[in-house]
Design a protein around this motif. Structure first.
Motif, PDB file in Angstrom:
ATOM      1  N   CYS A  55      30.707 -51.134  62.067  1.00 30.38           N
ATOM      2  CA  CYS A  55      30.512 -51.356  63.722  1.00 30.38           C
ATOM      3  C   CYS A  55      31.647 -52.134  64.035  1.00 30.38           C
ATOM      4  CB  CYS A  55      29.380 -52.433  63.938  1.00 30.38           C
ATOM      5  SG  CYS A  55      29.371 -54.102  63.577  1.00 30.38           S
ATOM      6  N   ALA A  56      31.924 -52.504  65.493  1.00 30.79           N
ATOM      7  CA  ALA A  56      33.008 -53.118  66.302  1.00 30.79           C
ATOM      8  C   ALA A  56      33.390 -54.545  65.596  1.00 30.79           C
ATOM      9  CB  ALA A  56      32.828 -52.848  67.526  1.00 30.79           C
ATOM     10  N   ARG A  57      32.555 -55.256  65.040  1.00 32.89           N
ATOM     11  CA  ARG A  57      32.695 -56.413  64.464  1.00 32.89           C
ATOM     12  C   ARG A  57      33.828 -56.509  63.448  1.00 32.89           C
ATOM     13  NH1 ARG A  57      27.499 -59.371  62.780  1.00 32.89           N
ATOM     14  NH2 ARG A  57      27.252 -57.264  61.566  1.00 32.89           N
ATOM     15  N   ARG A  58      33.964 -55.483  62.677  1.00 33.53           N
ATOM     16  CA  ARG A  58      34.993 -55.377  61.610  1.00 33.53           C
ATOM     17  C   ARG A  58      35.001 -56.398  60.671  1.00 33.53           C
ATOM     18  NH1 ARG A  58      36.769 -52.887  66.306  1.00 33.53           N
ATOM     19  NH2 ARG A  58      37.859 -50.829  65.996  1.00 33.53           N
ATOM     20  N   CYS A  59      33.649 -56.605  60.267  1.00 35.92           N
ATOM     21  CA  CYS A  59      33.659 -58.118  59.349  1.00 35.92           C
ATOM     22  C   CYS A  59      34.479 -57.929  58.075  1.00 35.92           C
ATOM     23  CB  CYS A  59      32.372 -58.306  58.912  1.00 35.92           C
ATOM     24  SG  CYS A  59      31.280 -58.589  60.313  1.00 35.92           S
ATOM     25  N   GLY A  60      35.403 -58.885  57.557  1.00 35.33           N
ATOM     26  CA  GLY A  60      36.166 -58.913  56.310  1.00 35.33           C
ATOM     27  C   GLY A  60      37.303 -57.897  56.596  1.00 35.33           C
ATOM     28  N   HIS A  61      37.749 -57.789  57.708  1.00 34.01           N
ATOM     29  CA  HIS A  61      39.177 -56.752  57.546  1.00 34.01           C
ATOM     30  C   HIS A  61      40.215 -57.687  57.186  1.00 34.01           C
ATOM     31  CE1 HIS A  61      41.323 -58.747  61.025  1.00 34.01           C
ATOM     32  NE2 HIS A  61      39.772 -58.592  61.775  1.00 34.01           N
ATOM     33  N   PRO A  62      41.412 -57.161  56.610  1.00 33.97           N
ATOM     34  CA  PRO A  62      42.587 -57.710  55.929  1.00 33.97           C
ATOM     35  C   PRO A  62      43.445 -58.222  57.237  1.00 33.97           C
ATOM     36  CG  PRO A  62      42.636 -55.515  55.833  1.00 33.97           C
ATOM     37  CD  PRO A  62      41.425 -55.601  56.413  1.00 33.97           C
ATOM     38  N   ALA A  63      44.352 -59.161  56.822  1.00 32.03           N
ATOM     39  CA  ALA A  63      45.391 -59.824  57.875  1.00 32.03           C
ATOM     40  C   ALA A  63      46.400 -58.785  57.686  1.00 32.03           C
ATOM     41  CB  ALA A  63      45.774 -61.255  57.452  1.00 32.03           C
ATOM     42  N   GLY A  64      47.432 -58.788  58.627  1.00 28.76           N
ATOM     43  CA  GLY A  64      48.556 -58.184  58.739  1.00 28.76           C
ATOM     44  C   GLY A  64      48.426 -56.634  59.247  1.00 28.76           C
ATOM     45  N   GLU A 116      43.642 -49.224  45.552  1.00 35.02           N
ATOM     46  CA  GLU A 116      44.503 -50.334  45.828  1.00 35.02           C
ATOM     47  C   GLU A 116      44.458 -50.785  47.332  1.00 35.02           C
ATOM     48  OE1 GLU A 116      48.128 -52.574  43.672  1.00 35.02           O
ATOM     49  OE2 GLU A 116      48.951 -51.343  45.490  1.00 35.02           O
ATOM     50  N   GLY A 117      43.997 -51.762  47.922  1.00 37.99           N
ATOM     51  CA  GLY A 117      43.964 -52.123  49.268  1.00 37.99           C
ATOM     52  C   GLY A 117      42.697 -51.379  49.998  1.00 37.99           C
ATOM     53  N   VAL A 118      41.887 -50.791  49.441  1.00 38.90           N
ATOM     54  CA  VAL A 118      40.761 -50.316  50.044  1.00 38.90           C
ATOM     55  C   VAL A 118      39.540 -51.271  50.126  1.00 38.90           C
ATOM     56  CG1 VAL A 118      38.915 -48.432  50.004  1.00 38.90           C
ATOM     57  CG2 VAL A 118      41.398 -48.031  49.347  1.00 38.90           C
ATOM     58  N   THR A 119      39.157 -51.613  51.468  1.00 32.80           N
ATOM     59  CA  THR A 119      38.072 -52.701  51.563  1.00 32.80           C
ATOM     60  C   THR A 119      37.008 -51.933  52.552  1.00 32.80           C
ATOM     61  OG1 THR A 119      39.356 -53.718  53.423  1.00 32.80           O
ATOM     62  CG2 THR A 119      39.573 -54.617  50.873  1.00 32.80           C
ATOM     63  N   ALA A 120      36.031 -52.571  52.637  1.00 31.27           N
ATOM     64  CA  ALA A 120      34.670 -51.940  53.605  1.00 31.27           C
ATOM     65  C   ALA A 120      33.959 -53.209  53.762  1.00 31.27           C
ATOM     66  CB  ALA A 120      34.137 -50.961  53.082  1.00 31.27           C
ATOM     67  N   CYS A 121      33.374 -53.170  55.005  1.00 31.99           N
ATOM     68  CA  CYS A 121      32.101 -54.204  55.251  1.00 31.99           C
ATOM     69  C   CYS A 121      31.058 -53.807  54.657  1.00 31.99           C
ATOM     70  CB  CYS A 121      32.100 -54.458  56.849  1.00 31.99           C
ATOM     71  SG  CYS A 121      30.955 -52.666  57.355  1.00 31.99           S
ATOM     72  N   THR A 122      29.811 -54.792  54.675  1.00 29.76           N
ATOM     73  CA  THR A 122      28.700 -54.211  53.819  1.00 29.76           C
ATOM     74  C   THR A 122      28.191 -52.983  54.259  1.00 29.76           C
ATOM     75  OG1 THR A 122      27.932 -56.555  53.819  1.00 29.76           O
ATOM     76  CG2 THR A 122      26.320 -54.991  53.468  1.00 29.76           C
TER      77      THR A 122
END
Length: 430
Positions: A377-386, A336-342
């Motif tokens: 990478c440092a762009r952190r694509c798709g990171h969550p809010a909050g 739950e709550g685990v995400t990642a960029c490509t």
């Protein structure tokens, strides 16, 4: 690498701001390491049974056989072959997923996914209507094509889920067809009697003020007028993971089912199973913009900004089949709550295959708590809010950050560091 125009791309409209607005679309494909990428805007995250099947067919015929849900409840197709843009566009038009060639990248609208289903919001029956009205108004306004492909509208039914995303224009329903309007990250809101026209007017006023200087209201917040109504306490503060009716909640919900996808990615077979669980709905299911209010068109799935899917009307007997197919169907647990960029190999800018690393970390040291996002990478694509745990790949391993506290780890130390960070008590900065 920024997207390059495709042969089927619509003519450029609005001001030319160069390379900064590189968001891909359904017509403007992005060349990635694993092939071309297309992003399909789905206002409100709505997809009918027929549209779900069309997306699965498209990825099987043209892409890598998988579908991604983005952090805005849109769809991405990857691994698309060169020269497939016209075929893809034709498939999307046939099922109502491409109502405007000139405005397709600015149809960024998120909405409370459980609105009208569980009785928790105050504007549940209005949200789907606002989504359709806003989408039609955006596509009909020539000036709106000048908005960035990053510009986001959020329509919250009063529960505070999508209001916490800090969108560019936020409407928070207060009942009786009225709403609070927040522009950017303003500290106060404005009460409006005609929510959709007010949201469009706010976006246009920002565009006129920005004059090519900014993509988001928050970049010019000091120059924008403040409202005169205090914001609800939940604005900008995401609800707890797994809370009933809250962001990303999964399992049986009043009026249907809610499921989660690991990393927001599903095979075409999993996608077809979602369509089967949703059911075919009304005979006019091909109508654009499904997900209407009762009696107004087909039942539609609702993709969520937390990379899940709400299936209105789906029977609880589908939960076991969906779980067996790899969907998250019960709240809680280390995923739950685990995400990642490509990450690698799909993104050439990434330093690591962060999805594989995140999966190993979950298996090695299961942990619950704060959301955690893995970035290549440092762009952190798709990171969550909050508030969330930031795991950034480095040459030596990872940099794990929470609440400003940074810990550099070697790869074999990262799982424990992430588990510890996810359980960090909140300490408000001084």
């Amino acid at each position: 690498m920024p997207p390059t125009p495709d042969a089927a791309q619509a003519p450029s409209v609005g001001p030319d701001r160069g390379r900064a607005d590189a968001c891909p679309g359904a017509l403007r494909l992005h060349p990635a390491e694993d092939g071309n990428l297309a992003r399909l805007r789905l206002p409100g995250g709505f997809l009918t049974h027929r549209q779900l099947i069309a997306v699965a067919d498209a990825t099987d015929a043209l892409g890598d056989g998988e579908v991604e849900i983005t952090s805005r409840g849109n769809v991405q197709l990857r691994g698309l072959a060169d020269g497939c843009a016209a075929d893809l566009a034709g498939r999307l038009r046939a099922v109502g997923l491409l109502p405007s060639d000139t405005h397709e990248r600015v149809r960024n609208v998120v909405a409370s996914p459980l609105a009208g289903l569980d009785g928790r919001g105050v504007g549940g029956g209005e949200i789907a209507h606002w989504v359709r009205e806003l989408d039609r108004a955006l596509c009909a306004a020539p000036w709106a094509a000048g908005l960035s492909g990053k510009f986001l509208f959020a329509l919250d039914d009063g529960r505070g889920d999508v209001a916490a995303l800090n969108a560019d224009v936020t409407l928070i329903a207060v009942g009786a067809g009225r709403a609070l309007l927040r522009l950017g990250r303003a500290r106060r809101a404005t009460a409006v009697d005609a929510p959709v026209p007010a949201a469009l007017d706010a976006a246009r006023r920002f565009l006129d003020l920005a004059a090519g200087r900014a993509w988001h209201p928050r970049e010019l917040q000091a120059e924008l007028p403040e409202g005169d109504v205090p914001l609800p306490p939940f604005a900008g503060e995401p609800p707890a993971l797994g809370a009933v009716g809250a962001a990303g909640a999964v399992g049986a919900v009043v009026g249907g089912l809610s499921v989660g996808l690991r990393f927001g990615r599903a095979s075409s077979a999993q996608w077809r199973l979602l369509a089967a669980a949703l059911g075919e709905g009304a005979p006019d299911e091909g109508a654009p913009g499904g997900g209407a209010r009762d009696g107004e068109g087909p039942r539609a799935a609702r993709l969520t900004p937390w990379r899940g899917v709400v299936l209105p009307g789906a029977d609880g007997s589908w939960l076991a089949r969906l779980a067996d197919a790899g969907f998250r169907t019960f709240p809680g647990g280390p995923w739950e709550g685990v995400t990642a960029c490509t990450g690698l190999p799909g993104c050439g800018k990434s330093l690591a295959d962060v999805r594989a690393q995140a999966a190993r970390a979950v298996a090695d040291v299961p942990a619950e708590g704060l959301p955690v996002h893995w970035s290549g990478c440092a762009r952190r694509c798709g990171h969550p809010a909050g508030r969330w745990v930031d795991v950034l790949a480095t040459a030596a391993g990872h940099r794990v950050t929470v609440d400003g506290t940074v810990r550099d780890t070697e790869e074999n130390e990262t799982a424990e560091a992430v588990a510890e960070a996810r359980n960090t008590p909140w300490r408000r900065p001084k």
